[in-house]
Design an enzyme around this catalytic site. Structure first.
Site, mmCIF file in Angstrom:
data_model
loop_
_atom_site.group_PDB
_atom_site.id
_atom_site.type_symbol
_atom_site.label_atom_id
_atom_site.label_comp_id
_atom_site.label_asym_id
_atom_site.label_seq_id
_atom_site.Cartn_x
_atom_site.Cartn_y
_atom_site.Cartn_z
ATOM 1 N N THR A 122 2.839 -0.073 -7.074
ATOM 2 C CA THR A 122 2.122 -0.297 -8.328
ATOM 3 C C THR A 122 1.821 1.036 -9.016
ATOM 4 O O THR A 122 2.034 1.195 -10.219
ATOM 5 C CB THR A 122 0.790 -1.034 -8.052
ATOM 6 O OG1 THR A 122 1.077 -2.171 -7.236
ATOM 7 C CG2 THR A 122 0.129 -1.460 -9.327
ATOM 8 N N HIS A 173 14.759 7.965 21.853
ATOM 9 C CA HIS A 173 15.705 6.865 21.637
ATOM 10 C C HIS A 173 16.655 7.195 20.468
ATOM 11 O O HIS A 173 17.880 7.169 20.616
ATOM 12 C CB HIS A 173 14.926 5.576 21.365
ATOM 13 C CG HIS A 173 15.777 4.378 21.140
ATOM 14 N ND1 HIS A 173 15.979 3.415 22.089
ATOM 15 C CD2 HIS A 173 16.503 3.986 20.057
ATOM 16 C CE1 HIS A 173 16.790 2.479 21.622
ATOM 17 N NE2 HIS A 173 17.119 2.803 20.374
ATOM 18 N N GLU A 174 16.079 7.554 19.339
ATOM 19 C CA GLU A 174 16.907 7.821 18.159
ATOM 20 C C GLU A 174 17.750 9.082 18.348
ATOM 21 O O GLU A 174 18.904 9.137 17.933
ATOM 22 C CB GLU A 174 16.041 7.935 16.898
ATOM 23 C CG GLU A 174 15.192 6.707 16.576
ATOM 24 C CD GLU A 174 15.994 5.407 16.523
ATOM 25 O OE1 GLU A 174 17.213 5.448 16.225
ATOM 26 O OE2 GLU A 174 15.419 4.346 16.820
ATOM 27 N N GLY A 230 0.785 -1.234 0.000
ATOM 28 C CA GLY A 230 0.000 0.000 0.000
ATOM 29 C C GLY A 230 0.812 1.276 0.000
ATOM 30 O O GLY A 230 0.293 2.350 0.273
ATOM 31 N N THR A 231 2.103 1.175 -0.312
ATOM 32 C CA THR A 231 2.924 2.379 -0.294
ATOM 33 C C THR A 231 3.093 2.977 -1.684
ATOM 34 O O THR A 231 3.899 3.876 -1.875
ATOM 35 C CB THR A 231 4.302 2.089 0.310
ATOM 36 O OG1 THR A 231 4.799 0.868 -0.228
ATOM 37 C CG2 THR A 231 4.222 1.970 1.820
ATOM 38 N N ASP A 275 20.475 -3.065 20.457
ATOM 39 C CA ASP A 275 21.540 -2.110 20.774
ATOM 40 C C ASP A 275 22.444 -2.678 21.866
ATOM 41 O O ASP A 275 23.665 -2.608 21.792
ATOM 42 C CB ASP A 275 20.955 -0.792 21.307
ATOM 43 C CG ASP A 275 20.221 -0.015 20.228
ATOM 44 O OD1 ASP A 275 20.477 -0.275 19.036
ATOM 45 O OD2 ASP A 275 19.416 0.857 20.592
HETATM 46 P P1 ADP Z 1 1.543 -1.147 -3.419
HETATM 47 O O1 ADP Z 1 1.720 -1.544 -4.844
HETATM 48 O O2 ADP Z 1 2.784 -0.591 -2.813
HETATM 49 O O3 ADP Z 1 0.923 -2.197 -2.557
HETATM 50 P P2 ADP Z 1 -0.459 0.608 -4.506
HETATM 51 O O4 ADP Z 1 0.296 1.307 -5.569
HETATM 52 O O5 ADP Z 1 -1.310 -0.523 -4.949
HETATM 53 O O6 ADP Z 1 0.531 0.080 -3.364
HETATM 54 O O7 ADP Z 1 -1.304 1.667 -3.682
HETATM 55 C C1 ADP Z 1 -2.702 1.572 -3.555
HETATM 56 C C2 ADP Z 1 -3.346 2.934 -3.628
HETATM 57 O O8 ADP Z 1 -2.967 3.745 -2.522
HETATM 58 C C3 ADP Z 1 -2.945 3.737 -4.839
HETATM 59 O O9 ADP Z 1 -3.719 3.421 -5.955
HETATM 60 C C4 ADP Z 1 -3.163 5.169 -4.372
HETATM 61 O O10 ADP Z 1 -4.517 5.531 -4.454
HETATM 62 C C5 ADP Z 1 -2.792 5.098 -2.914
HETATM 63 N N1 ADP Z 1 -1.379 5.471 -2.701
HETATM 64 C C6 ADP Z 1 -0.430 4.693 -2.122
HETATM 65 N N2 ADP Z 1 0.751 5.333 -2.075
HETATM 66 C C7 ADP Z 1 0.573 6.539 -2.651
HETATM 67 C C8 ADP Z 1 1.426 7.659 -2.917
HETATM 68 N N3 ADP Z 1 2.726 7.649 -2.574
HETATM 69 N N4 ADP Z 1 0.887 8.744 -3.519
HETATM 70 C C9 ADP Z 1 -0.408 8.761 -3.864
HETATM 71 N N5 ADP Z 1 -1.254 7.734 -3.659
HETATM 72 C C10 ADP Z 1 -0.798 6.636 -3.050
HETATM 73 ZN ZN ZN Z 2 18.493 1.919 19.091
#
Ligand code: ADP
Ligand code: ZN
Length: 553
Positions: free
Chosen positions: A190, A401-402, A186-187, A479
């Site tokens: 894709t 900590h950091e 979800g980052t 650590d």
């Molecule tokens: P991954 O492939 O890393 O699992 P996705 O690309 O499928 O993640 O992300 C799912 C949805 O979350 C995207 O279609 C978008 O709507 C939203 N999203 C995730 N990261 C971002 C980002 N960096 N900028 C904008 N939208 C994002």
């Molecule tokens: Zn540490």
């Protein structure tokens, strides 16, 4: 213009004219829509002459007075029988594709034809056949993805290469082949791959690693070859393989199918000539399980970590997804929202705004208000298996900590540069981390080794200062292990030993270092607080920001 191109356009025009004719005809036939209940009433009254049923969404009805109508297909098993009993003529036929869908398909093909022709000159008809809806140029570009500038910069030469592979090579640049994006789900991995294709105006071919791994040996491998064949036929593009770990796990001699699929992928990638204009992007959340063969030169030799977004990145992601939403920006501050969503992934942020929009719509509000955001917040966080939230208290402890590591490193190892400090967990499992770069040195003096122990203990000591001795977290375990190892190595060394008993020496060294660390932190308390506070606010600090915290002592 070459003759082939003319042929293509001519064929399209003919298809267009035909479809238009069909559309007009189809439009005339379907004048009236009957509800299913009305339809049965008419049937029972004997008003219906005939019905054409099929697997489509509607039935075509002809009434005794000649009127035409459609009614929803109930998909009931006994529909035909009941109609026949009422004396209605029933014909069974597959419903023709609705005129609108056909017209849309035609438009898509036309667009694809022209956009492809633009970059690469004339196209033969066999290329047209290869253009399918799932391989279009995506509409998203880099402006739809909020990622760090570093990530975008490393994507830029891929764009240049995809746009004109021949030019790129003419300048002697080594063409890129494979990029591995790794980080939690979800980052936006894709999305980023898609945006790369969109940015470069090339086709996007996506598949998931799991799709390749089939029950039958050989199917995965042939799917890989098929995917690359399609991409070459389309004149290049971005191939995206999600969950590459499904095929690229370290080899275990137990899975022939995966082995063959992986080999097919490696063979295809080493077959690139540089003129193909193909770039392969792959995504995984577990880079450590990948077969090293995948990471070698000429394969996925470029790796980009896409971590959970920090405050600035979350703000950007929220802004991207707020663009098309009527948000009451008097009442809702995106900055506040970004602050409250530590540890949210991009996908969760997107869901949050989407949920809020749905809530606003349901209650008939003009705009998205605070109440919608609050409701959405619960829906997103409660529905999650992993609590996608870092509490303020947790954040504060991690920040201290950091910051503790950083202060001790700066004071006791002045030759090391502090390049990055973050409270956002890394893909490798640390809660937060302090990154420092020190000049390579093989021989360490006693005081340098002691300083290394102190730097490792800085995190734990800072937690103690903040919370008192009994409340420190377990996050410092690794650590402490590291500090003990260095101390043991020092004690084992004859020259450095003091009492002649290695274990006791190690304990002594460890205790001395801990005392030094505490002293160092209390002497530099101002810097510690400043760094920790900046970390709580921004979550990630880069080199200049770290240096600034040390400027006024
Ligand atoms: P991954 O492939 O890393 O699992 P996705 O690309 O499928 O993640 O992300 C799912 C949805 O979350 C995207 O279609 C978008 O709507 C939203 N999203 C995730 N990261 C971002 C980002 N960096 N900028 C904008 N939208 C994002
Ligand atoms: Zn540490």
């Amino acid at each position: 213009m070459k003759p082939k191109r003319w042929q293509g356009i001519l064929v399209f025009c003919m298809i267009g004219v035909l479809l238009l004719g069909y559309g007009v005809k189809a439009g005339r036939q379907t004048e009236e829509t009957l509800s299913y209940a009305d339809f049965w009433q008419l049937a029972q009254q004997g008003e219906i002459a005939s019905v054409v049923i099929g697997s489509g969404v509607t039935w075509q009805v002809t009434m005794k007075d000649g009127r035409q109508a459609i009614t929803p297909n109930p998909r009931a098993a006994d529909g035909k029988e009941r109609l026949l009993r009422l004396g209605v003529d029933v014909a069974e036929r597959e419903n023709a594709m609705p005129a609108l869908a056909v017209a849309a398909l035609f438009m898509v093909l036309l667009l694809a034809f022209f956009s492809r022709g633009r970059g690469r000159g004339a196209l033969g008809m066999e290329k047209l056949a290869a253009v399918q809806p799932d391989e279009r140029v995506p509409a998203v570009t880099f402006s739809d993805v909020a990622v760090s500038g570093d990530t975008l910069r490393s994507m830029q030469d891929l764009v240049d290469y995809l746009r004109s592979p021949d030019q790129f090579r003419r300048y002697g640049a080594r063409f890129p082949r494979g990029v591995l994006l790794y980080g939690p789900p979800g980052t936006g991995k894709t999305l980023l791959a898609k945006a790369l294709a969109g940015e470069a105006h090339t086709a996007f071919f996506a598949m998931s690693g799991a799709d390749f791994v089939q029950v039958y040996v050989g199917v995965g491998a042939s799917r890989v070859r098929e995917l690359f064949r399609k991409a070459r036929k389309a004149g290049g593009g971005v191939i995206f393989i999600d969950e590459i770990d499904a095929i690229g796990k370290k080899r275990d001699n137990g899975n022939d199918e995966r082995e063959q699929t992986l080999n097919a992928l490696l063979t295809e990638m080493s077959g690139f000539s540089g003129q193909d204009g193909i770039v392969v992007l792959a995504a995984t959340n577990r880079i450590d399980t990948l077969d090293p063969a995948l990471l070698r030169e000429g394969r996925f030799d470029r790796r980009i970590e896409i971590g959970l977004p920090d405050y600035d990145e979350r703000l950007k992601i929220l802004q991207v997804h707020a663009r098309n939403k009527p948000i009451d920006d008097q009442a809702i501050s995106m900055e506040d929202l970004a602050r409250q969503t530590a540890l949210f992934s991009g996908a969760q942020l997107e869901t949050l705004l989407n949920e809020a929009a749905i809530r606003a719509f349901r209650r008939g509000g003009q705009r998205i208000e605070s109440q919608d955001i609050e409701g959405a917040f619960c829906a997103v966080t409660v529905g999650e298996e992993r609590p996608g939230r870092m509490t303020e208290a947790e954040k504060k402890i991690t920040a201290y900590h950091e910051a503790g590591h950083a202060v001790v490193t700066r004071m006791m190892q002045p030759e090391a540069r502090l390049t990055r400090l973050t409270v956002i967990p890394s893909s490798r499992g640390a809660a937060g981390y302090a990154m420092s770069v020190r000049p390579d040195q093989l021989l360490h003096t006693r005081s340098q080794l002691l300083a290394m122990i102190c730097a490792a203990l800085g995190g734990r000591a800072a937690e103690e200062m903040l919370l008192g001795k009994n409340d420190v977290t377990t996050g410092a375990a690794s650590d402490l292990k590291k500090a003990r190892e260095i101390a043991a190595a020092m004690a084992g060394d004859f020259v450095m030993g003091e009492t002649g008993d290695a274990d006791q020496d190690a304990r002594l060294i460890f205790q001395t270092a801990f005392a030094l660390t505490r002293q160092c932190l209390s002497e530099n308390e101002n810097a510690l607080h400043r760094l920790a506070r900046a970390l709580m606010e921004k979550e990630t600090l880069r080199e200049e920001e770290i240096n600034r915290a040390f400027e006024y002592q």
